[in-house]
Design a protein around this motif. Sequence first.
Motif, short mmCIF file in Angstrom:
data_model
loop_
_atom_site.label_atom_id
_atom_site.label_comp_id
_atom_site.label_asym_id
_atom_site.label_seq_id
_atom_site.Cartn_x
_atom_site.Cartn_y
_atom_site.Cartn_z
N MET A 216 -32.96 -53.99 -26.32
CA MET A 216 -32.55 -55.27 -25.75
C MET A 216 -33.32 -55.59 -24.48
N ALA A 217 -33.40 -56.89 -24.19
CA ALA A 217 -34.03 -57.32 -22.95
C ALA A 217 -32.95 -57.92 -22.04
N CYS A 218 -32.55 -59.17 -22.31
CA CYS A 218 -31.58 -59.81 -21.41
C CYS A 218 -30.17 -59.25 -21.57
N GLY A 219 -29.79 -58.91 -22.78
CA GLY A 219 -28.45 -58.38 -23.05
C GLY A 219 -27.36 -59.44 -23.09
N ILE A 220 -27.71 -60.71 -22.90
CA ILE A 220 -26.69 -61.76 -22.83
C ILE A 220 -26.97 -62.93 -23.77
N GLY A 221 -27.87 -62.73 -24.73
CA GLY A 221 -28.06 -63.77 -25.74
C GLY A 221 -29.13 -64.80 -25.44
N ALA A 222 -29.93 -64.61 -24.39
CA ALA A 222 -30.87 -65.66 -24.00
C ALA A 222 -32.28 -65.50 -24.57
N CYS A 223 -32.72 -64.29 -24.89
CA CYS A 223 -34.15 -64.08 -25.15
C CYS A 223 -34.50 -63.86 -26.63
N LEU A 224 -33.55 -63.66 -27.49
CA LEU A 224 -33.75 -63.34 -28.91
C LEU A 224 -34.54 -62.03 -29.09
N GLY A 225 -34.42 -61.16 -28.12
CA GLY A 225 -35.13 -59.87 -28.21
C GLY A 225 -34.42 -58.86 -29.08
N CYS A 226 -33.25 -59.18 -29.57
CA CYS A 226 -32.45 -58.16 -30.26
C CYS A 226 -31.93 -58.64 -31.61
N LYS A 242 -29.09 -63.31 -36.07
CA LYS A 242 -27.91 -63.08 -35.22
C LYS A 242 -28.40 -62.27 -34.03
N ARG A 243 -27.88 -62.61 -32.87
CA ARG A 243 -28.23 -61.83 -31.68
C ARG A 243 -27.25 -60.66 -31.57
N ILE A 244 -27.78 -59.46 -31.62
CA ILE A 244 -26.90 -58.29 -31.62
C ILE A 244 -26.13 -58.19 -30.30
N CYS A 245 -26.78 -58.57 -29.19
CA CYS A 245 -26.12 -58.41 -27.89
C CYS A 245 -24.97 -59.39 -27.71
N LYS A 246 -25.08 -60.57 -28.28
CA LYS A 246 -24.07 -61.61 -28.02
C LYS A 246 -23.17 -61.89 -29.23
FE1 FES Z 1 -31.76 -61.03 -25.20
FE2 FES Z 1 -30.14 -60.06 -27.09
S1 FES Z 1 -31.29 -58.96 -25.64
S2 FES Z 1 -30.80 -62.10 -26.83
#
Ligand code: FES
Length: 280
Positions: A216-226, A242-246
């Motif tokens: 994960m990068a942002c961890g809050i649903g903003a970057c689509l990294g996960c 689906k964003r795993i973090c959010k």
């Molecule tokens: Fe950024 Fe999930 S870590 S959207």
Amino acid sequence: MKQKEDAVVISQECIAPGVYSMWIKTDKIAEETVAGQFISVYCKEGSRILPRPISICEVKKEEKSLRIVYRIAGKGTEEFSTYTEGTSISILGPLGNGFFKREKSAMLIAGGIGVPPMVELAKELKKQGVTEIISVIGYRDGNLFLKEELEKYSQVYVATEDGSAGVKGNVMNAIREYGLKADVIYSCGPKPMLRAVKEFGLSHEIETQISLEEKMACGIGACLGCVCHSKDIDEHSNVRNKRICKDGPVFRAEEVELLTPDEQRERIASGIMIKKEEQA
Ligand code: FES
């Protein structure tokens, strides 16, 4: 509600080779946590900017403390393993949705570093009045970390890859060997294991919830990294993501597709899944 906090390490111990258990005193995060959620832990070393997501293993709300159990997987987690009592750390949480707890017989299926969130889940299910709780836990070898904790709340069955404890093989071998069943499956662990659990759950018409792990990068649903691949089109990204973090980390098994790396590359190339690296 998620928040960033300055927390303090209460204690830390190594509970298996490369696996650490850390109790943390928080301000509000522990009080608001439910089983299956995670926190992001920030490194002190300035060059490691991104926080590391770590699932919550146990919570003591009255003491405002929580426990994380993690495996050293790089420089960040290696740094965390050096923290001792009194070390101040920055954490963000509680993050994600957590498990959807049912008042029905439960089978908790976990492998390796997927075992930790099952401790708090088993505890909460028991507190909620669920009387039939089975835990099926898989390890590489005889380092059965957290087995004793799970035994406080559930009937535990073990599988090890090297056969040094329990059934030789994986969690599915143990399930078949003992003919285990339940009304609801809750699962966390490596993707190949989750694929087998999903197939087992759906083919037996058992409600199956799976908790996914991803870098994960942002961890809050903003970057689509996960992102993972989903059955339905996501309103946020307009593709089958689906964003795993959010949106997770816990999903109903039928909601998400557990792709192999090759399958994921194909979806990205065909444009039905957003290429994570471009977004992260
Ligand atoms: Fe950024 Fe999930 S870590 S959207």
